[in-house]
Design an enzyme around this catalytic site. Structure first.
Site, mmCIF file in Angstrom:
data_model
loop_
_atom_site.group_PDB
_atom_site.id
_atom_site.type_symbol
_atom_site.label_atom_id
_atom_site.label_comp_id
_atom_site.label_asym_id
_atom_site.label_seq_id
_atom_site.Cartn_x
_atom_site.Cartn_y
_atom_site.Cartn_z
ATOM 1 C CD GLU A 167 -3.027 -1.165 2.178
ATOM 2 O OE1 GLU A 167 -2.943 -0.321 3.095
ATOM 3 O OE2 GLU A 167 -3.940 -1.991 2.114
ATOM 4 C CD GLU A 350 -4.119 -5.748 3.049
ATOM 5 O OE1 GLU A 350 -4.910 -4.898 3.522
ATOM 6 O OE2 GLU A 350 -2.894 -5.686 3.200
HETATM 7 O O1 IFM Z 1 -4.743 -3.494 8.757
HETATM 8 C C1 IFM Z 1 -4.614 -2.889 7.518
HETATM 9 C C2 IFM Z 1 -3.423 -3.443 6.781
HETATM 10 O O2 IFM Z 1 -2.251 -3.258 7.499
HETATM 11 C C3 IFM Z 1 -3.260 -2.793 5.431
HETATM 12 N N1 IFM Z 1 -4.494 -2.756 4.704
HETATM 13 C C4 IFM Z 1 -5.686 -2.346 5.374
HETATM 14 C C5 IFM Z 1 -5.851 -3.102 6.670
HETATM 15 C C6 IFM Z 1 -7.141 -2.657 7.392
HETATM 16 O O3 IFM Z 1 -7.085 -1.325 7.723
#
Ligand code: IFM
Length: 439
Positions: A167, A350
């Site tokens: 990210e 994710e």
């Molecule tokens: O917990 C985070 C993760 O570290 C990165 N993506 C989003 C998740 C939820 O906020």
């Protein structure tokens, strides 16, 4: 009801994800200090000033956690390495104990038939590098390349996939413009430089891994659907600007060697000298692209300096962190990514939700999470039916864990963790997925 494995194309992979600082327990095993430790220790940054010192103690309980993945019928475990665990000062000395831990973890996955999907950096920057300016310092690309080499030489022969940085938007914008993540800065110059250096570090790491003969190298970016708050042209322009710095900056840099035009007036004066020349590195060819997706935002114009917009509360049902549930956004980004990535395999790296889970009589009935996952998986199927080369889907997260500035309050896990006893209890969503992945 969750779609079954057999309703996806053959070979479609299912996984669950975690990250080092959020689950391992940073106090264990000789890891060095990170900017998250000091950010969390500063009043007002993190709920109850909680940190990752113990987290889920994955450092010692990884065997039990891998067993959960196996018993849940997952194919892949997406995990990350902590830079400060491997190199406590960020450069130079390697902590053998830290590297040994990841070695055992990878072997543990293989022993259970799980594919190891590595992310090299998921946000815990070693403090000595933060002291040198962290992501604002162009030298970070080289430091990151050296760290990558140490990890790749030890683990590279057994990984299924590797991606440099989780990210980039969070590392850049959220941490240097909004100040909500470490190092908690709010400065446009710092932001522009950090966002560019993250990409330079990404490309440098890819080159290092390619040079060592590693395969299946990718990138993981996060996306948030930007909807205008009303029908006015001003709101449309505000949403478009949000979309540019959130959703298009990184993918455009990696695949087109350019940044969105909307950003240039504000960003160009702050980008490091010669930034255009860095695209030769940033555009290092990839084997796949990963999308992290959770929600949408309604954006309205606002008075004040650039970007002169604000988020407006939306009408849709929300998760426990107040994020609107908008599964159609996942379909939107799978289509949008393809405009940049073409026929490259895509993964949803994710997706998941925070829910107000309660452990009662030994179980957690998280029907809301099952519905969320089902709705997003159906959007994946919609995209696949339209020809999007989507090859896999990862839930965030295997375990309830340290949700950064929100501490341990917000639960994203398929498995409930009691943070007093560290006992793991699979939730209804875990069991539902395990069944769906068997069918
Ligand atoms: O917990 C985070 C993760 O570290 C990165 N993506 C989003 C998740 C939820 O906020």
């Amino acid at each position: 009801m969750l779609p079954s494995r057999s309703s996806f194309p053959p070979g479609f992979l299912f996984g669950a994800a975690t990250s080092a600082y959020q689950v391992e327990g940073h106090a264990f095993g000789g890891a060095g200090g990170t900017h998250w430790d000091t950010f969390a220790a500063t009043p007002g940054n993190v709920v109850r000033a909680e940190n990752g010192a113990r987290a889920c103690d994955h450092y010692h309980r990884w065997g039990e956690d891998l067993d959960l993945l196996r018993a849940g019928n997952f194919d892949v475990y997406r995990f990350s390495t902590s830079w400060a665990r491997v190199m406590p000062e960020g450069r130079g000395r390697v902590n053998a104990e830290g590297l040994d831990f990841y070695d055992r973890l990878v072997d543990g996955m293989l022993a259970r038939g799980l594919k190891p999907a590595l992310t090299l950096y998921h946000w815990e920057l070693p403090s000595p590098l933060a002291d040198l300016g962290g992501w604002r310092n162009r030298d970070i690309a080289g430091w990151f390349g050296d760290f990558t080499e140490v990890v790749a030489r030890r683990l590279g022969d057994r990984l299924w996939s590797a991606a440099p940085i989780n990210e980039p938007w969070c590392v850049g914008w959220l941490s240097h413009f909004l100040g909500q993540h470490a190092p908690g800065m709010r400065d446009i110059r710092a932001t522009a430089r950090a966002m560019h250096h993250v990409l330079l570090a990404h490309g440098t790491a890819i080159k290092v891994m390619r040079g060592l003969g590693m395969k299946n190298l990718g990138a993981v970016c996060n996306f948030e659907y930007a909807a205008p708050a009303d029908a006015s042209p001003e709101a449309a322009a505000a949403a478009q600007l949000y979309d540019a710095y959130y959703n298009r900056f990184f993918i455009s840099g990696m695949f087109r060697g350019e940044y969105p035009a909307e950003l240039m007036a504000a960003f160009a004066p702050h980008l490091p000298e010669g930034w255009q020349d860095d695209f030769a590195t940033i555009r290092a060819p990839l084997d796949w692209f990963g999308l992290n997706y959770y929600t949408r935002k309604l954006i309205a114009p606002a008075p004040g300096p650039w970007p002169a917009h604000r988020e407006v509360e939306g009408p849709l049902p929300k998760t426990d962190v107040g994020w609107e549930i908008f599964p159609e956004g996942l379909h939107h980004f799978l289509r949008m990514a393809q405009e940049y990535t073409g026929e490259l395999p895509l993964y949803v790296t994710e997706n998941g939700m925070a829910a107000p889970d309660r452990l009662a009589a030994g179980s957690v009935h998280d029907a809301d999470r099952i519905a969320y996952l089902a709705a997003h998986l159906r959007q994946c199927q919609r995209a696949i039916a339209e020809g999007v080369p989507l090859r896999g889907y990862f839930c965030w997260s295997l375990l309830d864990n340290y949700e950064w500035s929100l501490g341990y309050d917000k639960r994203f896990g398929l498995v409930h963790v009691d943070f007093a006893t560290l006992r793991r209890v699979p939730k209804a969503s875990y069991h539902a997925l395990a069944t769906a992945l068997q069918r």
